[in-house]
Design a protein around this motif. Sequence first.
Motif, PDB file in Angstrom:
ATOM      1  N   ALA A   7       0.826  -1.192   0.120  1.00 52.65           N
ATOM      2  CA  ALA A   7       0.150  -0.148   0.078  1.00 52.65           C
ATOM      3  C   ALA A   7       0.726   1.239  -0.074  1.00 52.65           C
ATOM      4  O   ALA A   7       1.864   1.106   0.701  1.00 52.65           O
ATOM      5  CB  ALA A   7      -0.905   0.045   1.165  1.00 52.65           C
ATOM      6  N   ILE A   8       0.486   2.050  -0.900  1.00 52.61           N
ATOM      7  CA  ILE A   8       1.332   3.462  -0.778  1.00 52.61           C
ATOM      8  C   ILE A   8       0.238   4.478  -0.433  1.00 52.61           C
ATOM      9  O   ILE A   8      -0.820   4.565  -0.686  1.00 52.61           O
ATOM     10  CB  ILE A   8       1.799   3.993  -2.299  1.00 52.61           C
ATOM     11  CG1 ILE A   8       2.672   2.796  -2.887  1.00 52.61           C
ATOM     12  CG2 ILE A   8       2.277   5.270  -2.234  1.00 52.61           C
ATOM     13  CD1 ILE A   8       3.192   3.132  -4.096  1.00 52.61           C
ATOM     14  N   ILE A   9       0.932   5.285   0.829  1.00 50.60           N
ATOM     15  CA  ILE A   9      -0.172   6.125   1.264  1.00 50.60           C
ATOM     16  C   ILE A   9       0.691   7.680   1.450  1.00 50.60           C
ATOM     17  O   ILE A   9       1.760   7.929   1.401  1.00 50.60           O
ATOM     18  CB  ILE A   9      -0.210   5.843   3.017  1.00 50.60           C
ATOM     19  CG1 ILE A   9      -0.660   4.316   3.189  1.00 50.60           C
ATOM     20  CG2 ILE A   9      -0.915   6.985   3.738  1.00 50.60           C
ATOM     21  CD1 ILE A   9      -1.915   4.033   2.714  1.00 50.60           C
ATOM     22  N   GLY A  10      -0.245   8.495   0.515  1.00 51.61           N
ATOM     23  CA  GLY A  10       0.132  10.058   0.531  1.00 51.61           C
ATOM     24  C   GLY A  10       1.229   9.993  -0.583  1.00 51.61           C
ATOM     25  O   GLY A  10       1.654   8.914  -1.322  1.00 51.61           O
ATOM     26  N   GLY A  11       2.085  10.967  -0.713  1.00 50.85           N
ATOM     27  CA  GLY A  11       3.280  11.190  -1.520  1.00 50.85           C
ATOM     28  C   GLY A  11       2.839  12.050  -2.664  1.00 50.85           C
ATOM     29  O   GLY A  11       1.820  12.476  -3.004  1.00 50.85           O
ATOM     30  N   ASP A  12       4.114  12.197  -3.528  1.00 49.93           N
ATOM     31  CA  ASP A  12       3.904  12.871  -4.582  1.00 49.93           C
ATOM     32  C   ASP A  12       4.114  12.326  -5.941  1.00 49.93           C
ATOM     33  O   ASP A  12       4.003  11.117  -5.785  1.00 49.93           O
ATOM     34  CB  ASP A  12       5.067  14.197  -4.505  1.00 49.93           C
ATOM     35  CG  ASP A  12       6.489  13.486  -4.261  1.00 49.93           C
ATOM     36  OD1 ASP A  12       6.734  12.390  -4.509  1.00 49.93           O
ATOM     37  OD2 ASP A  12       7.551  14.076  -3.591  1.00 49.93           O
TER      38      ASP A  12
END
Length: 135
Positions: A7-12
Amino acid sequence: MSNISVAIIGGDLRFVRLCKLLIEKGIDVSVYGINHPDIPKEVKVCSCLSEIKNCPYIIGPIPFSKDNKCVYTPLSNLYISIEQFFLEAANSYVLGSVLNQELRDLFNEHHIKWKDIMEMDEVAILNATPTQVRI
């Protein structure tokens, strides 16, 4: 096909690219707190944070938080409190970055396994290199 889930949470935008790379490697990817038209269609875009609860690996943004109160989500208007994140990430291994001592202490207090990827020389050096040089 891999049975690894991340899972990837937030970021640019770097995390949009990371989604693409992980999908290309056959990894199941879910995202929350990141909205962008270039997120691959194979990625599961979660509608609530609780959907990542059983994901064994979570990748957080750079920096993980700017205020020690919420997860950094520059590509979303969602507010993800650190405390809520900890509740949902209780059984996951979290890859964070730029984790100050207060955040490290909070991870430890909540018994969450974590790693600050900026402590890895190859990641820190690549992150510091201007994008035009890397291309």
